[in-house]
Design an enzyme around this catalytic site. Structure first.
Site, mmCIF file in Angstrom:
data_model
loop_
_atom_site.group_PDB
_atom_site.id
_atom_site.type_symbol
_atom_site.label_atom_id
_atom_site.label_comp_id
_atom_site.label_asym_id
_atom_site.label_seq_id
_atom_site.Cartn_x
_atom_site.Cartn_y
_atom_site.Cartn_z
ATOM 1 N N LYS A 45 20.598 1.220 59.052
ATOM 2 C CA LYS A 45 22.021 1.522 59.031
ATOM 3 C C LYS A 45 22.607 1.940 60.371
ATOM 4 C CE LYS A 45 24.008 2.244 55.188
ATOM 5 N NZ LYS A 45 25.058 1.455 54.581
ATOM 6 N N GLN B 260 55.241 32.891 56.947
ATOM 7 C CA GLN B 260 54.004 33.096 57.705
ATOM 8 C C GLN B 260 52.975 31.988 57.392
ATOM 9 O OE1 GLN B 260 52.360 37.158 58.195
ATOM 10 N NE2 GLN B 260 50.585 36.423 57.050
ATOM 11 N N LYS C 262 51.674 28.646 59.748
ATOM 12 C CA LYS C 262 50.827 28.499 60.935
ATOM 13 C C LYS C 262 49.482 27.828 60.734
ATOM 14 C CE LYS C 262 53.120 32.439 62.885
ATOM 15 N NZ LYS C 262 53.819 32.667 61.572
ATOM 16 N N ASN D 297 61.470 38.967 63.518
ATOM 17 C CA ASN D 297 61.934 37.717 62.913
ATOM 18 C C ASN D 297 62.391 36.693 63.944
ATOM 19 O OD1 ASN D 297 61.363 38.998 60.577
ATOM 20 N ND2 ASN D 297 63.489 39.248 59.881
ATOM 21 N N GLU E 153 35.527 6.355 59.581
ATOM 22 C CA GLU E 153 35.697 6.842 58.204
ATOM 23 C C GLU E 153 36.327 8.237 58.185
ATOM 24 O OE1 GLU E 153 32.232 5.077 55.451
ATOM 25 O OE2 GLU E 153 31.516 6.090 57.246
ATOM 26 N N TYR F 71 64.784 35.286 56.722
ATOM 27 C CA TYR F 71 63.322 35.289 56.803
ATOM 28 C C TYR F 71 62.711 35.780 55.491
ATOM 29 C CZ TYR F 71 58.538 36.380 58.164
ATOM 30 O OH TYR F 71 57.176 36.430 58.217
ATOM 31 N N ASN G 232 26.341 3.351 60.804
ATOM 32 C CA ASN G 232 27.532 3.614 59.990
ATOM 33 C C ASN G 232 28.748 3.988 60.836
ATOM 34 O OD1 ASN G 232 26.170 3.134 57.570
ATOM 35 N ND2 ASN G 232 25.430 5.251 57.483
ATOM 36 N N SER H 234 48.143 38.178 59.763
ATOM 37 C CA SER H 234 48.167 36.808 60.286
ATOM 38 C C SER H 234 47.486 36.749 61.650
ATOM 39 C CB SER H 234 49.610 36.288 60.384
ATOM 40 O OG SER H 234 50.408 37.159 61.171
ATOM 41 N N THR I 293 46.810 -11.719 55.156
ATOM 42 C CA THR I 293 47.738 -11.021 54.262
ATOM 43 C C THR I 293 46.976 -10.884 52.954
ATOM 44 O OG1 THR I 293 48.767 -13.014 53.389
ATOM 45 C CG2 THR I 293 49.772 -12.107 55.364
ATOM 46 N N HIS I 294 47.152 -9.793 52.271
ATOM 47 C CA HIS I 294 46.365 -9.495 51.057
ATOM 48 C C HIS I 294 44.873 -9.514 51.356
ATOM 49 C CE1 HIS I 294 50.120 -10.426 48.819
ATOM 50 N NE2 HIS I 294 50.226 -11.354 49.758
ATOM 51 N N SER J 292 21.457 6.523 59.060
ATOM 52 C CA SER J 292 21.278 7.029 57.707
ATOM 53 C C SER J 292 19.953 7.776 57.640
ATOM 54 C CB SER J 292 21.273 5.864 56.712
ATOM 55 O OG SER J 292 20.522 6.202 55.569
#
Ligand code: ARG
Length: 461
Positions: free
Chosen positions: A282, A321, A324, A109, A289, A316, A284, A22, A154-155, A276
């Site tokens: 463009k 492990q 992490k 541990n 996103e 344990y 973007n 690890s 709304t919606h 783009s």
């Protein structure tokens, strides 16, 4: 051969080493591991378990190792599996046999349960600071644009006019709850597991309170098995992070929609957009996103850890492990998102005119019309029906409310009078004068409350 293999007849196969190590990711815990070891060595000396000369030698060695790591001179070795054994073996290499006394009254541990707790506390301070910076960018935008009106949806259909500031402050509130959640997680990470040993406690006359004080931990664990077996503070961080990322993602989604040619209600600063490779026109919203997209991996890390833990027998198990990588990834992702998002929000421009124009669509004052009739004595349900019919009448003739004559109005209800023309976007906003509503006065108050909240305390400080 790694010293933890003393009962094993042969060295681990290379594939075993690579599979089980690890160190490639838990090296990030080196400062916390060393801090824990220093506190432990001080306590061992104070309790007469080792001599103070031995403690001094150990502590000096640990400090030098920290230097070596920070200067990039330390060679992490996967045959020593993790950060704990890498540091300990280097210590013994440097100071000889005395190095071997550091692990008295301790197990990996309880050591591996301690380090992420210290790490989590430190991280939460950063996380909250970053959330607050985003909140500050939001409040600042709200204040600068305090008169701008947008359609509330709304919606995703135009519903009622709202102040842009009011809409933005909704995110302030969500982020404030995120801060509260991280503060809660902070409290639960703030516990000392050392003294639990492998699982049952240790046989020496140790002083856990002393170690806790040294490490700035406000509590000590009450059950040694729980202390080495659980990682719920990691899951809690990941869960608070998932919620927080979800909030940012919703905001990202709105910035994406609002900045389209169709809405063009806001403009994202060019510094936070990309072009783009084929379409020259463009601009973007890739930052927004990706903030939306990265929410997926943050959820994934939470789900992975919940799944890792769900069937583990106490105490344990090596599966733990797996806590992490996902945890670090969540921290890095959330922090990066908050940083870049703060810059993007800070530089956002609202297109006041386009927002106003959008308000003329969708009979956005229909609720106000219904309320108008109600205030003249009509039951709300009936008013709702009448205005509904009026809207379809207006739609058929392609008229706005303003373009309907009083005679036409009166044919729907005698309660209509000249003052129906006083219903405007501004009157609609101003009339929602309840605590938490969009009225100018309320939002002004909300902005000042938000600013006060931001002045408030940060976890652990
Ligand atoms: N590398 C391990 C982890 O990160 C720590 C080792 C804990 N103890 C053990 N007996 N293998 O969880």
């Amino acid at each position: 051969m790694a010293y933890s293999r003393s009962r094993l007849g042969k060295a681990a196969d290379e594939s075993t080493l690579m599979y089980t190590e690890s160190i490639s990711f838990d090296w990030r815990l080196y400062r916390h591991d060393i801090a824990g070891s220093i506190a432990h060595a001080l306590m061992l000396a104070k309790q007469g378990i080792i001599t103070s000369t031995e403690a001094e030698t150990i502590i000096q060695g640990l400090k030098e190792i920290r230097e070596e790591i920070e200067q990039g001179k330390f060679r992490f070795k996967s045959e020593y599996e993790d950060i704990h054994m890498n540091i300990e073996s280097r210590l013994t290499e440097k100071i000889g046999e005395t190095g071997g006394k550091l692990h008295t009254a301790r197990s990996r541990n309880d050591q591996v349960a301690l380090d992420p707790r210290l790490y989590t506390k430190e991280t939460i301070r950063d996380t909250i600071k970053k959330i607050k910076e985003l909140q500050l960018a939001i409040v600042t935008q709200a204040e600068v644009n305090k008169d701008a009106v947008i359609p509330g949806y709304t919606h995703l259909q135009p519903a009622q006019p709202v102040l842009f500031a009011h809409h933005l402050l909704a995110y302030f509130e969500m982020l404030q709850r995120d801060v509260e959640r991280f503060n809660e997680c902070f409290k639960r990470a703030d516990v000392l597991p050392l003294g639990s040993g492998a699982l049952a406690g240790v046989t020496y006359n140790i002083d856990r309170e002393f170690v806790a004080r040294e490490l700035g931990l406000s509590q000590i664990s009450r059950n040694s098995i729980d202390a080495v077996a659980d990682r719920d503070f990691v899951i809690e961080y990941e869960s608070a992070a998932a919620l927080c990322h979800m909030h940012v993602s919703r905001m990202a989604e709105e910035l994406i929609i609002w900045s389209t040619a169709e809405f063009s209600m806001i403009e994202i600063d060019e510094a936070y957009t990309t072009g783009s490779s084929i379409m020259p026109q463009k601009k973007n919203p890739d930052v927004a996103e990706l903030a939306r997209g990265k929410t997926g991996r943050v959820y994934g890390n939470l789900m992975a850890m919940l799944t890792v833990m769900k069937g583990l027998p106490l105490a344990y198990d090596r599966d733990i492990q797996e806590d992490k990588e996902g945890f670090f990834d969540t921290i890095d992702t959330l922090h990066a998102t908050l940083d870049v998002f703060t810059g993007m929000v800070r530089t956002l421009k609202i297109n006041v005119k386009a927002a106003r124009d959008a308000l003329s669509e969708g009979y956005i004052l229909a609720t106000d019309m219904a309320d108008y009739l109600v205030k003249k004595g009509m039951p709300f349900r009936q008013a709702h029906q009448i205005i509904g019919r009026l809207v379809s009448y207006a739609l058929e003739r392609d008229k706005s409310f303003k373009e309907i004559s009083l005679v036409e109005y009166k044919s729907y209800s005698p309660l209509f009078d000249d003052d129906v023309y006083n219903i405007t976007i501004d009157s609609s906003i101003a009339s929602r004068d309840v605590t938490g509503g969009t009225a100018y006065k309320q939002v002004k108050q909300a902005i000042s409350t938000a600013k006060k909240t931001l002045g408030g305390s940060i976890a652990g400080k």
